[in-house]
Scaffold this motif. Structure first.
Motif, mmCIF file in Angstrom:
data_model
loop_
_atom_site.group_PDB
_atom_site.id
_atom_site.type_symbol
_atom_site.label_atom_id
_atom_site.label_comp_id
_atom_site.label_asym_id
_atom_site.label_seq_id
_atom_site.Cartn_x
_atom_site.Cartn_y
_atom_site.Cartn_z
ATOM 1 N N ALA A 230 -14.212 -11.349 -61.974
ATOM 2 C CA ALA A 230 -13.063 -11.586 -61.097
ATOM 3 C C ALA A 230 -13.429 -12.520 -59.954
ATOM 4 N N GLY A 231 -14.638 -12.369 -59.427
ATOM 5 C CA GLY A 231 -15.091 -13.250 -58.351
ATOM 6 C C GLY A 231 -15.191 -14.691 -58.798
ATOM 7 N N ALA A 232 -15.505 -14.909 -60.068
ATOM 8 C CA ALA A 232 -15.589 -16.273 -60.589
ATOM 9 C C ALA A 232 -14.243 -16.977 -60.542
ATOM 10 N N PHE A 233 -13.162 -16.221 -60.588
ATOM 11 C CA PHE A 233 -11.825 -16.804 -60.527
ATOM 12 C C PHE A 233 -11.381 -17.095 -59.095
ATOM 13 N N LEU A 234 -12.101 -16.563 -58.118
ATOM 14 C CA LEU A 234 -11.709 -16.761 -56.720
ATOM 15 C C LEU A 234 -12.250 -18.063 -56.132
ATOM 16 N N VAL A 235 -13.494 -18.371 -56.402
ATOM 17 C CA VAL A 235 -14.140 -19.509 -55.737
ATOM 18 C C VAL A 235 -13.536 -20.854 -56.131
ATOM 19 N N PRO A 236 -13.469 -21.215 -57.434
ATOM 20 C CA PRO A 236 -12.893 -22.530 -57.762
ATOM 21 C C PRO A 236 -11.418 -22.649 -57.412
ATOM 22 N N SER A 237 -10.669 -21.550 -57.546
ATOM 23 C CA SER A 237 -9.246 -21.591 -57.189
ATOM 24 C C SER A 237 -9.067 -21.812 -55.697
ATOM 25 N N SER A 238 -9.928 -21.197 -54.897
ATOM 26 C CA SER A 238 -9.848 -21.371 -53.445
ATOM 27 C C SER A 238 -10.099 -22.817 -53.055
ATOM 28 N N ILE B 95 -24.494 -12.717 -63.044
ATOM 29 C CA ILE B 95 -24.375 -13.300 -64.383
ATOM 30 C C ILE B 95 -22.932 -13.702 -64.663
ATOM 31 N N THR B 96 -22.002 -12.744 -64.533
ATOM 32 C CA THR B 96 -20.602 -13.047 -64.851
ATOM 33 C C THR B 96 -20.001 -14.003 -63.824
ATOM 34 N N LEU B 97 -20.428 -13.900 -62.578
ATOM 35 C CA LEU B 97 -19.931 -14.822 -61.553
ATOM 36 C C LEU B 97 -20.322 -16.256 -61.887
ATOM 37 N N GLY B 98 -21.599 -16.479 -62.195
ATOM 38 C CA GLY B 98 -22.073 -17.834 -62.464
ATOM 39 C C GLY B 98 -21.617 -18.373 -63.807
ATOM 40 N N ALA B 99 -21.599 -17.513 -64.837
ATOM 41 C CA ALA B 99 -21.282 -17.979 -66.180
ATOM 42 C C ALA B 99 -19.809 -18.331 -66.339
ATOM 43 N N LEU B 100 -18.928 -17.647 -65.632
ATOM 44 C CA LEU B 100 -17.492 -17.836 -65.826
ATOM 45 C C LEU B 100 -16.843 -18.752 -64.794
ATOM 46 N N MET B 101 -17.615 -19.283 -63.866
ATOM 47 C CA MET B 101 -17.015 -20.079 -62.803
ATOM 48 C C MET B 101 -16.415 -21.384 -63.343
ATOM 49 N N LEU B 102 -17.103 -22.042 -64.275
ATOM 50 C CA LEU B 102 -16.558 -23.269 -64.861
ATOM 51 C C LEU B 102 -15.306 -22.980 -65.675
ATOM 52 N N LEU B 103 -15.324 -21.872 -66.419
ATOM 53 C CA LEU B 103 -14.133 -21.471 -67.166
ATOM 54 C C LEU B 103 -12.965 -21.226 -66.222
ATOM 55 N N ALA B 104 -13.247 -20.569 -65.102
ATOM 56 C CA ALA B 104 -12.189 -20.264 -64.131
ATOM 57 C C ALA B 104 -11.549 -21.531 -63.598
ATOM 58 N N GLY B 105 -12.343 -22.591 -63.426
ATOM 59 C CA GLY B 105 -11.793 -23.854 -62.953
ATOM 60 C C GLY B 105 -10.792 -24.438 -63.933
ATOM 61 N N SER B 106 -11.112 -24.386 -65.231
ATOM 62 C CA SER B 106 -10.191 -24.920 -66.236
ATOM 63 C C SER B 106 -8.954 -24.039 -66.380
ATOM 64 N N VAL B 107 -9.123 -22.732 -66.263
ATOM 65 C CA VAL B 107 -7.974 -21.821 -66.309
ATOM 66 C C VAL B 107 -7.052 -22.080 -65.118
ATOM 67 N N SER B 108 -7.655 -22.341 -63.974
ATOM 68 C CA SER B 108 -6.877 -22.656 -62.778
ATOM 69 C C SER B 108 -6.054 -23.924 -62.974
ATOM 70 N N ASP B 109 -6.649 -24.940 -63.593
ATOM 71 C CA ASP B 109 -5.919 -26.178 -63.878
ATOM 72 C C ASP B 109 -4.776 -25.935 -64.860
ATOM 73 N N ALA B 110 -5.017 -25.074 -65.838
ATOM 74 C CA ALA B 110 -4.040 -24.866 -66.900
ATOM 75 C C ALA B 110 -2.866 -23.986 -66.469
ATOM 76 N N PHE B 111 -3.150 -22.949 -65.718
ATOM 77 C CA PHE B 111 -2.112 -21.957 -65.431
ATOM 78 C C PHE B 111 -1.690 -21.894 -63.960
ATOM 79 N N GLY B 112 -2.373 -22.626 -63.084
ATOM 80 C CA GLY B 112 -1.978 -22.635 -61.683
ATOM 81 C C GLY B 112 -2.997 -21.953 -60.792
ATOM 82 N N ARG B 113 -3.298 -22.586 -59.673
ATOM 83 C CA ARG B 113 -4.344 -22.063 -58.787
ATOM 84 C C ARG B 113 -3.949 -20.756 -58.134
ATOM 85 N N ALA B 114 -2.712 -20.688 -57.641
ATOM 86 C CA ALA B 114 -2.277 -19.474 -56.946
ATOM 87 C C ALA B 114 -2.223 -18.285 -57.904
ATOM 88 N N LEU B 115 -1.745 -18.513 -59.132
ATOM 89 C CA LEU B 115 -1.671 -17.433 -60.115
ATOM 90 C C LEU B 115 -3.059 -16.913 -60.459
#
Length: 218
Positions: free
Chosen positions: A107-115, A52-72
């Motif tokens: 946390a896993g949702a932040f790994l896939v789009p950033s990778s 649930i949290t992996l799938g629901a937050l993956m799109l959010l993680a992509g935008s956070v990655s764009d805003a604050f940096g992929r490596a961070l």
């Protein structure tokens, strides 16, 4: 500056643990039930809470990655995933276990789009297609070997080691990613917090109804 090969391995290792834990848990469920109890509903939440949290937050993680940096964002996801994995391995009861699995999925949702974003920024043209193909093959392989690794650890040691093993690839990835520098933050990047909450509550509500219906009714 990290080389493209280094970037590729960072992306592979970061995503590997996320996909691995989606399937490794399946063979550990009987052992978890014997030790912690909770019955069928606990087993369902251990599996579905992560998804649930992996799938629901993956799109959010992509935008956070764009805003604050992929490596961070990748570092934050790795640290969160590692802490959640240790919490799962040490869980004394079903409630702590389920909460830790929810955090692990987030946390896993932040790994896939950033990778994947790291790969697209480090490669171009035919090299990018090859890198994405390599990344896909390894992440798919993680889903395949998950039950095998989990079965070996459950039989030879404990179901807790099936989650504690995540610490090794996470530590390696954190060491590799230390030299990766993020570009300047995009000023037009937006984070849809409300959308992320709606996705999480929407998916979570449906799953809650299906799992808890036998106890509470429709």
């Amino acid at each position: 500056m990290a080389s493209p090969t280094r970037i590729l391995w960072i992306a592979i290792l970061a995503s590997f643990v996320s996909f691995l834990d989606g399937t490794i848990v399946n063979v550990a469920l009987p052992a978890i039930d014997r030790e912690l109890g909770g019955g069928l509903s606990t087993q369902q939440w251990v599996v579905d809470g992560y998804l649930i949290t992996l799938g629901a937050l993956m799109l959010l993680a992509g935008s956070v990655s764009d805003a604050f940096g992929r490596a961070l964002v990748l570092r934050i996801g790795l640290v969160g995933f590692g802490i959640a994995s240790v919490a799962i391995a040490l869980a004394p009861d079903p409630l702590i276990l389920i909460i830790a699995r929810l955090v692990q999925g987030a946390a896993g949702a932040f790994l896939v789009p950033s990778s994947l974003a790291l790969i697209t920024s480090a490669f171009s043209g035919a090299a990018r297609a090859k890198a994405i193909g390599t990344w896909t093959s390894f992440t798919t392989g993680a889903m395949v070997v998950g039950p095998l690794i989990g079965g070996v650890l459950v039989d030879l040691a404990s179901w807790r080691f099936a989650f504690l093993i995540n610490v090794i690839p996470i530590a390696v990835t954190l060491w590799l990613v230390r030299r990766v520098k993020d570009p300047e933050r995009r000023p037009d990047a937006r984070i849809d917090i409300i959308g992320a909450l709606m996705c999480t509550l929407g998916l979570g509500g449906i799953v809650y109804a299906l799992i808890e219906e036998p106890r509470f009714g429709w």
